[in-house]
Design a protein around this motif. Structure first.
Motif, PDB file in Angstrom:
ATOM      1  N   GLN A 367       0.815  -1.203   0.000  1.00  0.00           N
ATOM      2  CA  GLN A 367       0.000   0.000   0.000  1.00  0.00           C
ATOM      3  C   GLN A 367       0.858   1.265   0.000  1.00  0.00           C
ATOM      4  N   MET A 368       2.041   1.203   0.626  1.00  0.00           N
ATOM      5  CA  MET A 368       2.944   2.349   0.580  1.00  0.00           C
ATOM      6  C   MET A 368       3.390   2.631  -0.853  1.00  0.00           C
ATOM      7  N   GLY A 369       3.672   1.551  -1.596  1.00  0.00           N
ATOM      8  CA  GLY A 369       4.078   1.716  -2.991  1.00  0.00           C
ATOM      9  C   GLY A 369       2.977   2.326  -3.836  1.00  0.00           C
ATOM     10  N   VAL A 370       1.736   1.857  -3.655  1.00  0.00           N
ATOM     11  CA  VAL A 370       0.597   2.421  -4.393  1.00  0.00           C
ATOM     12  C   VAL A 370       0.426   3.891  -4.038  1.00  0.00           C
ATOM     13  N   ALA A 371       0.539   4.217  -2.747  1.00  0.00           N
ATOM     14  CA  ALA A 371       0.374   5.603  -2.316  1.00  0.00           C
ATOM     15  C   ALA A 371       1.432   6.509  -2.936  1.00  0.00           C
ATOM     16  N   MET A 372       2.641   5.960  -3.146  1.00  0.00           N
ATOM     17  CA  MET A 372       3.728   6.762  -3.723  1.00  0.00           C
ATOM     18  C   MET A 372       3.754   6.696  -5.243  1.00  0.00           C
ATOM     19  N   GLY A 373       2.759   6.013  -5.844  1.00  0.00           N
ATOM     20  CA  GLY A 373       2.638   6.007  -7.295  1.00  0.00           C
ATOM     21  C   GLY A 373       3.327   4.873  -8.010  1.00  0.00           C
ATOM     22  N   TYR A 374       3.700   3.790  -7.300  1.00  0.00           N
ATOM     23  CA  TYR A 374       4.350   2.639  -7.923  1.00  0.00           C
ATOM     24  C   TYR A 374       3.310   1.561  -8.217  1.00  0.00           C
ATOM     25  N   SER A 375       3.367   0.993  -9.404  1.00  0.00           N
ATOM     26  CA  SER A 375       2.432  -0.073  -9.758  1.00  0.00           C
ATOM     27  C   SER A 375       2.955  -1.439  -9.329  1.00  0.00           C
ATOM     28  N   LEU A 493      -4.485   5.320  10.769  1.00  0.00           N
ATOM     29  CA  LEU A 493      -4.072   6.579  10.154  1.00  0.00           C
ATOM     30  C   LEU A 493      -4.223   6.545   8.634  1.00  0.00           C
ATOM     31  N   TYR A 494      -4.014   5.385   7.999  1.00  0.00           N
ATOM     32  CA  TYR A 494      -4.239   5.268   6.554  1.00  0.00           C
ATOM     33  C   TYR A 494      -5.718   5.435   6.228  1.00  0.00           C
ATOM     34  N   ASP A 495      -6.582   4.725   6.959  1.00  0.00           N
ATOM     35  CA  ASP A 495      -8.017   4.812   6.686  1.00  0.00           C
ATOM     36  C   ASP A 495      -8.545   6.221   6.912  1.00  0.00           C
ATOM     37  N   ALA A 496      -7.923   6.970   7.820  1.00  0.00           N
ATOM     38  CA  ALA A 496      -8.353   8.349   8.059  1.00  0.00           C
ATOM     39  C   ALA A 496      -8.070   9.241   6.858  1.00  0.00           C
ATOM     40  N   GLN A 497      -7.079   8.864   6.045  1.00  0.00           N
ATOM     41  CA  GLN A 497      -6.720   9.651   4.864  1.00  0.00           C
ATOM     42  C   GLN A 497      -7.338   9.106   3.575  1.00  0.00           C
ATOM     43  N   ALA A 498      -7.819   7.839   3.607  1.00  0.00           N
ATOM     44  CA  ALA A 498      -8.249   7.160   2.378  1.00  0.00           C
ATOM     45  C   ALA A 498      -9.680   7.530   1.992  1.00  0.00           C
ATOM     46  N   THR A 499     -10.019   7.244   0.723  1.00  0.00           N
ATOM     47  CA  THR A 499     -11.371   7.444   0.212  1.00  0.00           C
ATOM     48  C   THR A 499     -11.952   6.104  -0.207  1.00  0.00           C
ATOM     49  N   GLY A 510      -0.638   9.454  -2.370  1.00  0.00           N
ATOM     50  CA  GLY A 510       0.098  10.643  -1.962  1.00  0.00           C
ATOM     51  C   GLY A 510       0.984  10.374  -0.758  1.00  0.00           C
ATOM     52  N   ALA A 511       2.016  11.219  -0.578  1.00  0.00           N
ATOM     53  CA  ALA A 511       2.957  11.041   0.527  1.00  0.00           C
ATOM     54  C   ALA A 511       2.299  11.236   1.884  1.00  0.00           C
ATOM     55  N   HIS A 512       1.161  11.965   1.915  1.00  0.00           N
ATOM     56  CA  HIS A 512       0.500  12.244   3.185  1.00  0.00           C
ATOM     57  C   HIS A 512      -0.126  10.995   3.807  1.00  0.00           C
ATOM     58  N   CYS A 513      -0.346   9.937   3.005  1.00  0.00           N
ATOM     59  CA  CYS A 513      -1.050   8.748   3.495  1.00  0.00           C
ATOM     60  C   CYS A 513      -0.348   8.116   4.694  1.00  0.00           C
ATOM     61  N   TYR A 514       0.975   8.112   4.687  1.00  0.00           N
ATOM     62  CA  TYR A 514       1.733   7.453   5.755  1.00  0.00           C
ATOM     63  C   TYR A 514       2.681   8.399   6.493  1.00  0.00           C
ATOM     64  N   ARG A 515       2.604   9.713   6.230  1.00  0.00           N
ATOM     65  CA  ARG A 515       3.593  10.640   6.809  1.00  0.00           C
ATOM     66  C   ARG A 515       3.577  10.603   8.329  1.00  0.00           C
TER      67      ARG A 515
END
Length: 564
Positions: A367-375, A493-499, A510-515
């Motif tokens: 999920q960190m990779g997806v959040a940072m734009g890696y497939s 904290l991830y679910d608080a930022q997710a849609t 985005g980088a904010h997902c796990y900051r």
């Protein structure tokens, strides 16, 4: 009759080394618990899970390690082969059920059933690790650091081995990956059940054998480094992926490299055979009795010197401790005595900060990779594994070296790794280009240091008599850390930022997902650093005694060489 022959083999020097090599092979496949990120996205999609629910599955996987207490209790009561048999059977069931779901052979199982099967898979590794660590550390008591670093190093490589082989042969298919996780460990454990045994009078080798043991450890370490560099080159160049003839050659060469440590016990057996043949020829030639007596006397010098060293140490400790007094650090502790020691809980808490935060990264890399734009995150999973290997194997050898030369306590290296890990989390929190790559390298290496250093530290501070159970109590940090840092901290904290997404589940980019997760874990590592520094100060006396003992052994070796 067969069992007696195998026990006789385990009593020989080459038998000990053959057992260590089979233990290495077991460790090559017992890191399957760290591969969750390779197929977690498939489970999330198939079951329509939120990130918190998915992290709940990863926690269930790590909770399996909590039941490692059973393996610790059994390690002093049942033979090594039975520990391996139980572990391989659990892995077959746990990962086999996950394969049925991911391959769509059966409909998705209820959430609680998936938790049970993930727990079984996680628990399987505790039986394997307990079997190999307890047996090998008892067989090589004088080389606990190198043994721990070597075995834990190959665990670190196992994730990269599984990931790269699956990528080469099955193009990263999650179902095929789970087939490997269920079948391959059972096959390797079947081999280890035959050869991995605790030898009679384990650890009572002559002082003069340490030099040859050192050369053998250096050879296996060099082969391990070659395997790690080979995997690293394949990952960075992409040679191993995509299928075809090139990928098949990559896997074939990798298997040859993994089999190559068997050359070490073969070499030791050859040297032993030559020595026996030379002695037999000398007897046939009718050497005179005076030379025989002299030879016998000189050959017994190492054992006599070692006996004097051990007896003197035991007498000194017995005189220093009054009747009914608690054992001191460095002496044999019962479980109750260890659990009421402040030093044990300092080690436990600092271990939690290091491995708990490291597991949070490993469980959430997908999920960190997806959040940072890696497939594709397989590169990061493999990097974590490979650098975890370097951290494990280097820290075991380096910490042993500095105990011998400078009397530096082993926890010093844990403290250093905590600070470096905190810096890695800060880099990942910044979300710069390449920060996930840097973070996966730093976290992997530091996580490896923690595991490789803490394992021999526990045996040096609290003894080997109940080591199997003490080790598994420390490993309770894995499920506890996974629950606190991965299940709660990262999940909430991830679910608080997710849609939310259609069909269930959620996503965040985005980088904010796990900051905030990274910032809190960096603070936890700073706390762990303070605990390790305190433990380092409190154990200086223990490591000073170990340092003096090793110096005495070196002087004894020099005397033996002069006499010979």
């Amino acid at each position: 009759m067969v069992a007696a022959a195998l026990d006789a083999m385990a009593a020989t020097r080459w038998g000990r080394w053959l057992g260590l090599v089979t233990a290495v092979w077991v460790q090559c496949i017992s890191g399957n618990n760290y591969t969750f990120s390779n197929y977690s996205d498939s489970l999330k999609t198939l079951m329509g899970l939120t990130q918190l629910q998915l992290n709940g599955l990863s926690v269930a996987k790590d909770v399996g390690k909590a039941f490692g207490l059973l393996a610790g209790l059994a390690s002093d009561r049942v033979p090594t082969w039975l520990l391996l048999a139980i572990g391989s059977l659990e892995g077959l069931l746990g990962y086999g059920a996950q394969w049925l779901v991911v391959s769509r052979s059966v409909p998705p199982l209820p959430y609680w059933q998936m938790c049970v099967f993930l727990c079984l898979g996680g628990n399987s590794t505790t039986w394997m690790n307990t079997a190999v660590l307890v047996t090998c550390i008892r067989n090589f008591r004088r080389s606990r650091g190198p043994v721990s670093g070597l075995l834990k190093g190959y665990v670190g490589l196992s994730t990269a081995i599984f990931t790269d082989v699956c990528s080469a042969l099955f193009a990263d298919d999650p179902a095929s990956f789970l087939v490997m996780l269920s079948i391959v460990p059972a096959t390797v454990c079947a081999v280890a059940m035959v050869f991995l045994r605790e030898g009679p009078n384990a650890g009572a080798a002559a002082v003069g054998d340490e030099k040859e043991d050192g050369r053998c450890f250096a050879a296996i370490n060099s082969l391990a480094v070659a395997i790690a560099l080979y995997l690293l080159a394949a990952d960075l160049t992409g040679v191993g992926g995509g299928g075809g003839a090139v990928s098949t050659v990559f896997v074939a060469v990798l298997l040859v490299l993994l089999a190559s440590p068997a050359a070490v016990p073969a070499h030791v057996a050859w040297r032993s055979w030559l020595g026996a043949r030379k002695a037999a020829n000398a007897d046939l030639e009718g050497a005179d009795s005076s030379s025989s007596s002299s030879s016998s006397s000189s050959s017994s010098v190492p054992l006599l010197l070692e006996a004097k060293v051990v007896a003197a140490a035991a007498e000194e400790e017995e005189e220093a401790r009054g009747p009914g007094e608690r054992p001191r650090l460095g002496e044999e502790h019962t479980i109750a005595q260890a659990l009421t020691s402040l030093d044990f809980w300092l080690m436990f808490a600092s271990f939690l900060m290091g491995v708990g935060t490291g597991l949070a990264v490993m469980n959430n890399l997908g999920q960190m990779g997806v959040a940072m734009g890696y497939s594709d995150v397989s590169l990061f999973v493999s990097m974590t594994s490979i650098w975890g290997f370097f951290g494990r194997i280097a820290s075991g050898t380096i910490s042993e070296h500095f105990i011998k030369t400078r009397a530096i306590p082993r926890p010093f290296w844990n403290a250093a790794s905590q600070i470096v890990m905190a810096v890695g989390y800060v880099v990942m929190a910044l979300g710069m280009p390449g920060s996930l790559f840097i973070g996966s390298v730093v976290v992997g290496a530091c996580y490896g240091v923690r595991l490789a250093v803490t394992v021999p530290t526990a045996s040096e501070l609290f003894g080997l008599k109940y080591y199997g159970l003490i080790y598994n109590i420390l490993i309770l940090n894995l499920p506890l850390g996974s629950f606190l840092f991965s299940g709660l901290l990262a999940g909430l904290l991830y679910d608080a930022q997710a849609t939310p997404v259609p069909g269930g589940g959620n996503t965040c980019v985005g980088a904010h997902c796990y900051r905030l997760v990274f910032v809190i874990m960096a603070i936890a590592c700073v706390i762990g650093f303070g605990l390790d520094v305190l433990l380092c100060v409190r154990t200086k006396r223990v490591y000073a005694k170990i340092h003096d003992s090793k110096k005495s052994n070196n002087r004894s070796t020099a005397v033996v060489q002069r006499v010979s």
